[in-house]
Scaffold this motif. Structure first.
Motif, PDB file in Angstrom:
ATOM      1  N   GLN A   1       0.821  -1.209   0.000  1.00 27.15           N
ATOM      2  CA  GLN A   1       0.000   0.000   0.000  1.00 27.15           C
ATOM      3  C   GLN A   1       0.854   1.258   0.000  1.00 27.15           C
ATOM      4  O   GLN A   1       0.527   2.246  -0.670  1.00 27.15           O
ATOM      5  N   ASP A   2       1.983   1.223   0.717  1.00 28.50           N
ATOM      6  CA  ASP A   2       2.894   2.371   0.729  1.00 28.50           C
ATOM      7  C   ASP A   2       3.466   2.626  -0.666  1.00 28.50           C
ATOM      8  O   ASP A   2       3.662   3.778  -1.072  1.00 28.50           O
ATOM      9  N   ILE A   3       3.765   1.559  -1.383  1.00 23.50           N
ATOM     10  CA  ILE A   3       4.260   1.711  -2.750  1.00 23.50           C
ATOM     11  C   ILE A   3       3.208   2.390  -3.612  1.00 23.50           C
ATOM     12  O   ILE A   3       3.520   3.281  -4.421  1.00 23.50           O
ATOM     13  N   GLU A   4       1.965   2.027  -3.415  1.00 18.56           N
ATOM     14  CA  GLU A   4       0.873   2.580  -4.210  1.00 18.56           C
ATOM     15  C   GLU A   4       0.555   4.021  -3.833  1.00 18.56           C
ATOM     16  O   GLU A   4       0.342   4.865  -4.698  1.00 18.56           O
ATOM     17  N   ASP A   5       0.542   4.303  -2.533  1.00 19.23           N
ATOM     18  CA  ASP A   5       0.030   5.595  -2.061  1.00 19.23           C
ATOM     19  C   ASP A   5       1.109   6.625  -1.714  1.00 19.23           C
ATOM     20  O   ASP A   5       0.831   7.822  -1.722  1.00 19.23           O
ATOM     21  N   SER A   6       2.305   6.182  -1.375  1.00 21.49           N
ATOM     22  CA  SER A   6       3.294   7.094  -0.801  1.00 21.49           C
ATOM     23  C   SER A   6       4.576   7.199  -1.614  1.00 21.49           C
ATOM     24  O   SER A   6       5.600   7.653  -1.098  1.00 21.49           O
ATOM     25  N   SER A   7       4.539   6.774  -2.866  1.00 17.82           N
ATOM     26  CA  SER A   7       5.677   6.909  -3.781  1.00 17.82           C
ATOM     27  C   SER A   7       6.916   6.170  -3.293  1.00 17.82           C
ATOM     28  O   SER A   7       8.044   6.530  -3.653  1.00 17.82           O
ATOM     29  N   ILE A   8       6.738   5.134  -2.471  1.00 18.80           N
ATOM     30  CA  ILE A   8       7.861   4.333  -1.998  1.00 18.80           C
ATOM     31  C   ILE A   8       8.369   3.454  -3.142  1.00 18.80           C
ATOM     32  O   ILE A   8       7.596   2.723  -3.761  1.00 18.80           O
ATOM     33  N   VAL A   9       9.688   3.509  -3.412  1.00 18.10           N
ATOM     34  CA  VAL A   9      10.244   2.710  -4.508  1.00 18.10           C
ATOM     35  C   VAL A   9      11.451   1.880  -4.057  1.00 18.10           C
ATOM     36  O   VAL A   9      12.194   1.358  -4.887  1.00 18.10           O
ATOM     37  N   GLY A  10      11.646   1.739  -2.749  1.00 10.96           N
ATOM     38  CA  GLY A  10      12.738   0.930  -2.247  1.00 10.96           C
ATOM     39  C   GLY A  10      12.634   0.777  -0.739  1.00 10.96           C
ATOM     40  O   GLY A  10      11.845   1.466  -0.090  1.00 10.96           O
ATOM     41  N   VAL A  11      13.426  -0.145  -0.194  1.00  9.71           N
ATOM     42  CA  VAL A  11      13.415  -0.420   1.240  1.00  9.71           C
ATOM     43  C   VAL A  11      14.852  -0.627   1.710  1.00  9.71           C
ATOM     44  O   VAL A  11      15.643  -1.289   1.028  1.00  9.71           O
ATOM     45  N   THR A  12      15.179  -0.055   2.861  1.00 10.04           N
ATOM     46  CA  THR A  12      16.460  -0.338   3.502  1.00 10.04           C
ATOM     47  C   THR A  12      16.204  -0.959   4.870  1.00 10.04           C
ATOM     48  O   THR A  12      15.193  -0.665   5.522  1.00 10.04           O
ATOM     49  N   THR A  13      17.111  -1.822   5.284  1.00  9.65           N
ATOM     50  CA  THR A  13      17.017  -2.461   6.597  1.00  9.65           C
ATOM     51  C   THR A  13      18.362  -2.338   7.294  1.00  9.65           C
ATOM     52  O   THR A  13      19.373  -2.012   6.687  1.00  9.65           O
ATOM     53  N   ASN A  14      18.354  -2.612   8.575  1.00 13.00           N
ATOM     54  CA  ASN A  14      19.583  -2.687   9.355  1.00 13.00           C
ATOM     55  C   ASN A  14      19.310  -3.552  10.578  1.00 13.00           C
ATOM     56  O   ASN A  14      18.160  -3.952  10.828  1.00 13.00           O
ATOM     57  N   PRO A  15      20.322  -3.897  11.357  1.00 10.58           N
ATOM     58  CA  PRO A  15      20.096  -4.769  12.512  1.00 10.58           C
ATOM     59  C   PRO A  15      19.083  -4.210  13.509  1.00 10.58           C
ATOM     60  O   PRO A  15      18.319  -4.984  14.117  1.00 10.58           O
ATOM     61  N   SER A  16      19.054  -2.897  13.703  1.00  9.86           N
ATOM     62  CA  SER A  16      18.095  -2.307  14.641  1.00  9.86           C
ATOM     63  C   SER A  16      16.666  -2.532  14.180  1.00  9.86           C
ATOM     64  O   SER A  16      15.775  -2.826  14.985  1.00  9.86           O
ATOM     65  N   ILE A  17      16.437  -2.405  12.879  1.00 10.13           N
ATOM     66  CA  ILE A  17      15.106  -2.604  12.321  1.00 10.13           C
ATOM     67  C   ILE A  17      14.650  -4.041  12.524  1.00 10.13           C
ATOM     68  O   ILE A  17      13.509  -4.307  12.938  1.00 10.13           O
ATOM     69  N   PHE A  18      15.531  -4.999  12.270  1.00 13.15           N
ATOM     70  CA  PHE A  18      15.149  -6.400  12.427  1.00 13.15           C
ATOM     71  C   PHE A  18      14.958  -6.768  13.896  1.00 13.15           C
ATOM     72  O   PHE A  18      14.066  -7.563  14.231  1.00 13.15           O
ATOM     73  N   ALA A  19      15.777  -6.195  14.781  1.00 17.27           N
ATOM     74  CA  ALA A  19      15.607  -6.477  16.204  1.00 17.27           C
ATOM     75  C   ALA A  19      14.230  -6.032  16.674  1.00 17.27           C
ATOM     76  O   ALA A  19      13.545  -6.747  17.424  1.00 17.27           O
ATOM     77  N   ALA A  20      13.808  -4.843  16.228  1.00 12.51           N
ATOM     78  CA  ALA A  20      12.484  -4.340  16.601  1.00 12.51           C
ATOM     79  C   ALA A  20      11.377  -5.185  15.985  1.00 12.51           C
ATOM     80  O   ALA A  20      10.352  -5.461  16.620  1.00 12.51           O
ATOM     81  N   ALA A  21      11.572  -5.625  14.753  1.00 12.74           N
ATOM     82  CA  ALA A  21      10.547  -6.412  14.064  1.00 12.74           C
ATOM     83  C   ALA A  21      10.322  -7.747  14.749  1.00 12.74           C
ATOM     84  O   ALA A  21       9.176  -8.152  14.995  1.00 12.74           O
ATOM     85  N   VAL A  22      11.396  -8.438  15.094  1.00 14.95           N
ATOM     86  CA  VAL A  22      11.270  -9.769  15.685  1.00 14.95           C
ATOM     87  C   VAL A  22      10.671  -9.701  17.083  1.00 14.95           C
ATOM     88  O   VAL A  22       9.839 -10.541  17.462  1.00 14.95           O
ATOM     89  N   SER A  23      11.063  -8.700  17.857  1.00 15.55           N
ATOM     90  CA  SER A  23      10.567  -8.598  19.227  1.00 15.55           C
ATOM     91  C   SER A  23       9.137  -8.095  19.291  1.00 15.55           C
ATOM     92  O   SER A  23       8.445  -8.316  20.280  1.00 15.55           O
TER      93      SER A  23
END
Length: 374
Positions: free
Chosen positions: A37-59
């Protein structure tokens, strides 16, 4: 789709030539359809990740429980379990963004995954990890994030030689950025000699922004000389990086690669959420608008810009980088006069950045280890 009132500033930013990448990823975003939905509505054309992002996602989600349970049942070591979990999310995100990748001829639609940050000072381990992540994700629109440390430079070149797309991360200084660009050019030249299709190899150079102001401002405040120069270092630093980028694009060396189908290594503005509430919350977007760049933003910055980003009626009038280089050099001179050693600042920030990501990686390992044990 016509942009809604909320997304008009984001659409205009995209029209001005800035690729908007989301600095966040989670299985919740993927399974709920939020990313699509973000790609459709918010002009998002890529994604970046890092260890902090994954730590928050898993927990923060039970979406990982089934996979973690299977990994535990198989007796998989925690380091490898983390690779399986993170590459699964990146692979799925790559599939969501594949239409963007195809539509932009491989320029956008990219999803970045970082090598184990504990390898930041180990060239050989970084190369091995980049190969492993590229193989595990197994998608042409993936990018492997390699730290722009001195030890990371040969790893950047070798990854590109092997056809691995690279997001160079943790760049703070102009001097290191120039070395990163040289490593990129070396890699493409060797990849071309090896017969790789250069049009399929992508790269961005992630130039960190707000952390520079945070450290410089702290030093200015400690010296009691912050008036008039606070909040000027990061934007000046990034603008001068773009000046170097323009000089490279005008060089014969680059023109030879471009004629062979290569895409430029675009500057990517990272660390774009402000660290000081005294500054406008969209400052590192508003002040770094120019075609041929990427701005990767956390959700809060995307929402802020969608709500009150300043957008001129004509995107062609909205370049806040080109033509500002003398002003940026003057800002550096004022900072030097105020006693700020920018070389010391950027060296410290590189060390701190490596340590912060390594700490987040350990946190991620601990959380997965705990859940596997449960």
């Amino acid at each position: 789709m016509t942009a809604t009132t909320q997304t008009q500033p984001l659409a205009a930013l995209s029209e001005a030539g800035v690729s908007i990448w989301l600095d966040d990823l989670s299985r919740e975003r993927l399974r709920s359809g939020s990313l699509a939905q973000d790609i459709e509505d918010s002009s998002i054309v890529g994604v970046t990740t890092n260890p902090s992002i994954f730590a928050a996602a898993v927990s923060g989600s039970d979406q990982y429980d089934a996979q973690i349970g299977d990994l535990a049942a198989r007796g998989v070591e925690v380091d490898e379990a983390v690779r399986m979990i993170t590459t699964a999310d990146v692979r799925e995100a790559c599939d969501v963004l594949r239409p963007v990748y195809d539509r932009t001829d491989g320029v956008d639609g990219r999803v970045s995954i970082e090598v184990d940050p504990r390898f930041a000072r180990d060239t050989g381990a970084t190369i091995a990890e980049a190969r492993q992540l590229w193989w595990l994700v197994d998608r042409p629109n993936a990018m492997v994030k390699i730290p722009g440390t001195r030890e990371g430079l040969p790893a950047i070149t070798q990854a590109l030689v092997e056809g691995i797309s690279v997001n160079v991360t943790l760049i703070f200084s102009l001097e290191r950025y120039a070395e990163v660009v040289d490593a990129f050019l070396d890699g493409l030249e060797a990849a071309h000699a090896a017969g790789h299709d250069l049009s399929r190899i992508g790269s961005v150079a992630s130039f960190f922004v707000s952390r520079v102001d945070a450290e410089v401002d702290k030093r200015l405040d400690a010296g009691g000389v912050g008036s008039g120069v606070r909040g000027t270092a990061a934007i000046a630093n990034a603008r001068l990086a773009f000046e170097h980028h323009e000089q490279v694009l005008a060089s014969e060396r680059w023109q030879r690669l471009a004629s062979a189908g290569a895409h430029p290594q675009r500057p990517l503005w990272a660390s774009t959420s402000v660290k000081d509430d005294a500054y406008p919350d969209t400052m590192y977007v508003d002040e770094l608008v120019t075609a041929g760049t990427v701005n990767t933003m956390p959700q809060g910055t995307i929402d802020a810009f969608a709500d009150h980003g300043q957008v001129p009626s004509d995107p062609e009038d909205w370049d806040t980088v080109r033509g500002t280089y003398d002003e940026a050099r003057s800002a550096f001179e004022r900072l030097e006069s105020a006693g700020v050693d920018l070389a010391d600042v950027t060296a410290q920030l590189e060390d701190e950045g490596i340590q912060k990501f390594a700490d987040s990686w350990e946190e991620l390992l601990d959380r997965v280890r705990e859940q596997m044990g449960a």
